[in-house]
Design a protein around this motif. Structure first.
Motif, short mmCIF file in Angstrom:
data_model
loop_
_atom_site.label_atom_id
_atom_site.label_comp_id
_atom_site.label_asym_id
_atom_site.label_seq_id
_atom_site.Cartn_x
_atom_site.Cartn_y
_atom_site.Cartn_z
N LYS A 1 50.38 -56.24 50.32
CA LYS A 1 51.59 -55.67 50.94
C LYS A 1 52.91 -56.12 50.33
N GLU B 1 47.84 -52.19 49.35
CA GLU B 1 49.14 -51.84 49.95
C GLU B 1 50.33 -52.49 49.24
N ASP C 1 53.33 -52.54 46.36
CA ASP C 1 54.17 -51.62 45.61
C ASP C 1 54.30 -52.16 44.18
N GLU D 1 44.15 -50.13 47.21
CA GLU D 1 44.00 -49.21 48.34
C GLU D 1 45.38 -49.04 48.96
N ASN D 2 45.82 -47.79 49.07
CA ASN D 2 47.18 -47.48 49.54
C ASN D 2 48.21 -48.25 48.71
N THR D 3 47.93 -48.36 47.43
CA THR D 3 48.80 -49.08 46.50
C THR D 3 49.71 -48.08 45.79
N ILE E 1 43.42 -42.36 47.22
CA ILE E 1 43.96 -43.27 48.24
C ILE E 1 45.05 -44.20 47.66
N ASN E 2 45.51 -43.89 46.45
CA ASN E 2 46.59 -44.64 45.82
C ASN E 2 47.58 -43.66 45.22
N LYS E 3 48.83 -44.07 45.10
CA LYS E 3 49.85 -43.21 44.50
C LYS E 3 49.95 -43.55 43.02
#
Length: 190
Positions: A105, A125, A127, A144-146, A165-167
């Motif tokens: 995070k 998570e 950035d 994951e969600n990164t 699931i990642n950008k």
């Protein structure tokens, strides 16, 4: 009690694991061949500091400030960077071992990882927009969600990133390691 403030100091071959570490603020200091393994650096502030050939394995970074800090040839095994003070967090790593570390995070835009071992690192998570992964071993690194937009993976290998699931918009990859984006499909590419 007055807090220690040290500026422009060089610490060489200090074994802080045995001596203990004086809490306070360290600005523009250099640490060479020092041992921080397993110690608590809780509430310590490092500003524009450099660490060379240091061992931070399993060091505790609870509310530690790392502002414009560079690690070169360091061992940072199992370090939970997510415990750091996130305000103005800015890190760069070169030729360092970060296996089993966690950046969960955190906001780490434009962070540079050069020639690092990032095996089983937790980037969940995180950035990592515009981050550079230059010649890194990323076997087992978790995404994951990164946010990986504009990140550069062209010279790194062994990563497995699920684009669903990642950008990853405008992230850079190269052959053959770009196949790491297809891992979850369990397909054979010949």
């Amino acid at each position: 009690m007055r807090e220690t403030y040290l500026e422009n100091q060089v610490f060489e071959k200090e074994n802080f694991s045995e001596l203990g570490f004086t809490k306070g603020e360290y600005e523009d200091c250099k640490f060479i061949d020092c041992n921080f393994a397993g110690i608590s650096l809780t509430n310590v502030n490092f500003v524009e500091c450099e660490f060379e050939n240091c061992d931070f394995s399993m060091a505790k970074l609870n509310n530690t400030s790392l502002k414009d800090v560079k690690f070169c040839n360091c061992k940072l095994l199992g370090v939970n960077f997510n415990d750091c003070n996130p305000f103005l967090l800015s890190l760069n790593f070169e030729s360092s071992y970060l296996n089993l570390a966690s950046f969960y995070k955190l906001k780490m835009k434009a962070t540079q990882f050069k020639k690092c071992s990032l095996q089983e690192v937790d980037f969940i998570e995180t950035d990592l927009s515009a981050a550079l992964f230059d010649d890194c071993d990323m076997n087992g690194a978790m995404f994951e969600n990164t946010i990986l937009e504009k990140a550069d993976f062209r010279t790194s290998h062994a990563y497995s990133i699920d684009p669903e699931i990642n950008k990853i918009k405008k992230a850079k990859f190269s052959m053959p390691d770009v196949i790491g984006l297809l891992g979850k499909y369990d397909i054979k590419i010949i």
